[in-house]
Design an enzyme around this catalytic site. Structure first.
Site: not given
Ligand code: GLU
Length: 475
Positions: A68-70, A74, A98, A103, A110, A366
């Site tokens: 949760h640092h940001r 996602k 990632k 950035d 996940k 995304s």
């Molecule tokens: N599932 C993709 C990944 O492993 C995309 C994640 C996303 O777009 O939030 O990077």
């Protein structure tokens, strides 16, 4: 895909932890910070019943927010029988690093539902997805400012559409509700270019790396993708598009691995013909001109310049790493190489372009989709015509001054204003180029770092650490 991981001693999550620990040695971080960064902040394991043909099935599912640092956090949602807490924790962690590398201002997360999507009808999958989304809503585990899912292994735009629709039903008055999930169909406020984004990012990353003369010389390769041979493991969305863009640039596909087996053809495999063959026969095997190999991972060990694992984690292990002949491994999947295999390959002088950089194209686009949803306007809508008429003014002045007329086609090229797809591709290209430079600079500065993955982790960890330090949590 493979069960070839005979020497698997550590779990996927432990593998990610060991990569983090290896890189942390090169950073001077406040005491205790690495311990905090490594941990998953929120782990939600759920079970819910689904009635299928009169019988109740208890479905096991997860959503894990690593950092949760940001916020929002996602990451994708996968449908697979291989889903378990350790796997989702590892994948959530990789998402944090990632996003930091490219950035994208999100923490990592996940999700996973432990099902084989092929065993369910579309209607059953829809019910499972909607129920899963409702569980996330109940626990405040989804929302444009909280946690934003996306497609992953076994899921697609349609599944994202179900998630969106469920979220909208529970939050009809939330103006930014469309930003609760990305990878949606374009007709549901998705973004053009998201489908191919991960594969395109893989291509941009390999292309940029292969432009580097000194790096290629170390491998005994000339620069450029053109004429280089490659093998791809997994012809899903990521593998297919990565292969397609590589071929468009002049690379030669010589091997393919899939569930049903693997094939090799030193002269080159026609990807379109292979997809057609697979659609017609249900298998890549028996492809005219190619040789069927004895097992489903064998093509990974065949001669080629570049190997692109684009399936699941733990595919390149201590057991098969020694037999890999590729000079470059472009990790399109998440976690395809175990730490033991990594060491073997580094010692052999193989260049591994790590997952957390190379497959970041998906989450990058995304991010663009999320921005589009929050701004409620399509990229290019405000400025396309304006750019076109400004350029046309310049072209017409030049025509007058030079007394030369350009053809209509030439004028069209020169005055083109950017559409959404142009901006998405160019934003992704810029991201992959800039992030590679950041990793390479860090690698050059840290002479003791032997491999690109460690350099990438150093970059990612220092960004995450910076966020914690800026919050004043770790002075
Ligand atoms: N599932 C993709 C990944 O492993 C995309 C994640 C996303 O777009 O939030 O990077």
């Amino acid at each position: 895909m493979s069960d070839g991981n005979l020497k698997k001693e550590t779990s996927f999550y432990q593998n990610v932890e060991s990569y983090v620990e290896k890189a942390a040695k090169y950073l001077k971080l406040p005491k205790g910070l690495i311990g905090q960064i490594k941990e998953c902040n929120s782990v939600y394991k759920m079970h819910f019943p689904i009635k299928i043909k009169g019988e109740y099935q208890v479905i096991e599912a997860y959503r894990i927010q690593h950092s949760h640092h940001r916020v929002p956090t996602k990451g994708g949602i996968r449908f697979s029988l291989g889903v378990n807490q350790d796997e989702v924790m590892a994948l959530a962690s990789l998402m944090t690093y990632k996003c930091a590398i490219v950035d994208v201002p999100f923490g990592g997360a996940k999700g996973g539902i432990k099902i084989d999507p092929k065993s369910y009808s579309q209607n059953q999958l829809e019910r499972i997805t909607r129920r899963y989304t409702a569980e996330l809503i109940k626990k405040n585990f989804i929302g444009p400012a909280i946690d934003v899912p996306a497609p992953d292994y076994g899921t697609n735009a349609k599944v994202m559409g179900w998630i969106l629709d469920t979220y909208l039903s529970y939050n009809p008055d939330q103006i930014d509700a469309y930003g609760c999930v990305t990878g949606k169909p374009v007709g549901l406020n998705g973004i053009r270019g998201r489908t191919e984004a991960t594969g395109l990012g893989v291509f941009y990353g390999i292309r940029e790396m292969m432009k580097k003369k000194s790096e290629m010389a170390k491998l005994g390769l000339s620069t450029g993708i053109k004429g280089k041979t490659f093998v791809v493991q997994g012809l899903g969305n990521v593998g297919y598009y990565a292969a397609k863009f590589m071929i468009d640039e002049g690379a030669v596909l010589v091997g393919v691995c899939e569930y049903e087996g693997s094939i090799y053809n030193a002269e080159g495999i026609n990807l379109t013909a292979l997809m057609k063959h697979r659609k017609e026969t249900g298998s890549i095997m028996g492809m005219p001109g190619s040789t069927d190999l004895e097992d489903r991972t064998k093509a990974m060990e065949m001669p080629c310049d570049i190997l692109i694992p684009a399936a699941l984690e733990n595919q390149i292990t201590a057991e098969n790493a020694g037999r890999i002949q590729a000079k470059i491994i472009g990790e399109a999947a998440n976690g395809p190489t175990t730490p033991d295999a990594d060491e073997i390959l580094i010692d052999k002088g193989v260049l591994i372009i790590p997952d957390m950089y190379l497959n970041a194209g998906g989450v990058t686009v995304s991010y663009f989709e999320w921005l589009k949803n929050l701004s409620h306007v399509r990229f290019g809508r405000m400025d396309k015509r304006f750019t076109q008429s400004s350029y046309m003014g310049i072209v017409e002045s030049v025509e007058k001054m030079t007394n030369k007329k350009l053809s209509l086609k030439e004028k069209k090229v020169l005055t083109h204003g950017a559409d959404e797809i142009d901006l998405v591709y160019s934003g992704l290209e810029e991201t992959m180029i800039e992030s590679l430079e950041a990793i390479m600079n860090t690698w050059k500065r840290n002479k003791q770092v032997k491999d690109m993955r460690t350099a990438a982790y150093v970059v990612a960890l220092s960004k995450v650490a910076d966020a914690y330090i800026s919050m004043g949590i770790f002075p």
